[in-house]
Design a protein around this motif. Sequence first.
Motif, PDB file in Angstrom:
ATOM      1  N   ASN A 166     -46.332 -25.697  58.573  1.00  0.00           N
ATOM      2  CA  ASN A 166     -46.642 -24.312  58.224  1.00  0.00           C
ATOM      3  C   ASN A 166     -45.409 -23.452  57.964  1.00  0.00           C
ATOM      4  OD1 ASN A 166     -49.507 -24.545  58.258  1.00  0.00           O
ATOM      5  ND2 ASN A 166     -49.373 -24.662  60.492  1.00  0.00           N
ATOM      6  N   ARG A 167     -44.245 -24.049  57.857  1.00  0.00           N
ATOM      7  CA  ARG A 167     -43.032 -23.379  57.395  1.00  0.00           C
ATOM      8  C   ARG A 167     -42.061 -24.431  56.899  1.00  0.00           C
ATOM      9  NH1 ARG A 167     -40.182 -20.039  61.954  1.00  0.00           N
ATOM     10  NH2 ARG A 167     -38.841 -19.609  60.209  1.00  0.00           N
ATOM     11  N   ILE A 178     -31.416 -30.846  51.742  1.00  0.00           N
ATOM     12  CA  ILE A 178     -32.810 -31.209  51.514  1.00  0.00           C
ATOM     13  C   ILE A 178     -33.697 -30.070  52.006  1.00  0.00           C
ATOM     14  CG2 ILE A 178     -34.656 -32.868  51.999  1.00  0.00           C
ATOM     15  CD1 ILE A 178     -32.459 -34.907  52.710  1.00  0.00           C
ATOM     16  N   VAL A 179     -34.724 -29.752  51.210  1.00  0.00           N
ATOM     17  CA  VAL A 179     -35.746 -28.784  51.609  1.00  0.00           C
ATOM     18  C   VAL A 179     -37.089 -29.487  51.511  1.00  0.00           C
ATOM     19  CG1 VAL A 179     -36.934 -26.640  51.022  1.00  0.00           C
ATOM     20  CG2 VAL A 179     -34.445 -26.757  50.845  1.00  0.00           C
ATOM     21  N   LEU A 180     -37.924 -29.300  52.528  1.00  0.00           N
ATOM     22  CA  LEU A 180     -39.304 -29.802  52.561  1.00  0.00           C
ATOM     23  C   LEU A 180     -40.202 -28.625  52.875  1.00  0.00           C
ATOM     24  CD1 LEU A 180     -41.480 -32.107  52.724  1.00  0.00           C
ATOM     25  CD2 LEU A 180     -40.901 -32.265  55.165  1.00  0.00           C
ATOM     26  N   THR A 181     -41.209 -28.385  52.031  1.00  0.00           N
ATOM     27  CA  THR A 181     -42.121 -27.264  52.256  1.00  0.00           C
ATOM     28  C   THR A 181     -43.437 -27.771  52.846  1.00  0.00           C
ATOM     29  OG1 THR A 181     -43.130 -27.340  50.067  1.00  0.00           O
ATOM     30  CG2 THR A 181     -41.102 -26.030  50.290  1.00  0.00           C
ATOM     31  N   PRO A 182     -44.233 -26.883  53.437  1.00  0.00           N
ATOM     32  CA  PRO A 182     -45.486 -27.299  54.079  1.00  0.00           C
ATOM     33  C   PRO A 182     -46.533 -27.866  53.115  1.00  0.00           C
ATOM     34  CG  PRO A 182     -44.891 -25.083  54.776  1.00  0.00           C
ATOM     35  CD  PRO A 182     -43.950 -25.472  53.696  1.00  0.00           C
ATOM     36  N   ASP A 183     -46.360 -27.649  51.811  1.00  0.00           N
ATOM     37  CA  ASP A 183     -47.305 -28.233  50.849  1.00  0.00           C
ATOM     38  C   ASP A 183     -46.837 -29.587  50.336  1.00  0.00           C
ATOM     39  OD1 ASP A 183     -45.302 -27.639  49.029  1.00  0.00           O
ATOM     40  OD2 ASP A 183     -46.531 -26.325  47.784  1.00  0.00           O
ATOM     41  N   GLY A 184     -45.730 -30.096  50.901  1.00  0.00           N
ATOM     42  CA  GLY A 184     -45.223 -31.419  50.516  1.00  0.00           C
ATOM     43  C   GLY A 184     -44.205 -31.406  49.403  1.00  0.00           C
TER      44      GLY A 184
END
Length: 191
Positions: A166-167, A178-184
């Motif tokens: 959720n964040r 690297i960035v990973l978002t809650p929507d994949g």
Amino acid sequence: MSSLNSRRRTTLRALTTVALAAALLAPAATAIASGPASPAASAVSAVSAAKSAAPIRSQKLVDGSTARIYKLGAHHYRMDNISRDGHLLGTLEAKNADAGGQHNGMFVVLTRDGEVVSWTGRARYGAGTFPLPDGSTAKVAKVAAGHFTLKIVHQGQVLGTLVANNRAAAVNANGMYIVLTPDGTHSAWTR
């Protein structure tokens, strides 16, 4: 009718938030007025100091917006992303860990040491196995709605794991950001 119910719910939530804030801040305000600082009073003054802090530097981001970086403490930084016309687009806060996010195709990482890196492109979506720019592999798994993990794997060994629950989650892995978002959605970049 639905619009009226929505407004009622919004009003009720706002009133509940105000009541909760008053209940939590009243003891802190009393402690400040009555004498020696309590932990609650220290927390309130720390928040006030953070909001009034001057940026230690500004930096242009890849999309033309500006990052204003604030030092809030040891390994504790905040970055405000300001649009070209002066509006606040978003805020990242890194406290003892890197922070990151994605906005309109731009990925941003704020490290625990106040470094800011931004890039566009290289976005991947959803679960699966993906090559990373340093030759390692990202193994992305969906845990639940709004909850993904990304494992950095090199020669069969897991070197690190990002958890976006959720964040967004971010890391500076020895110069690979690297960035990973809650929507994949995920992206990696190296200098």
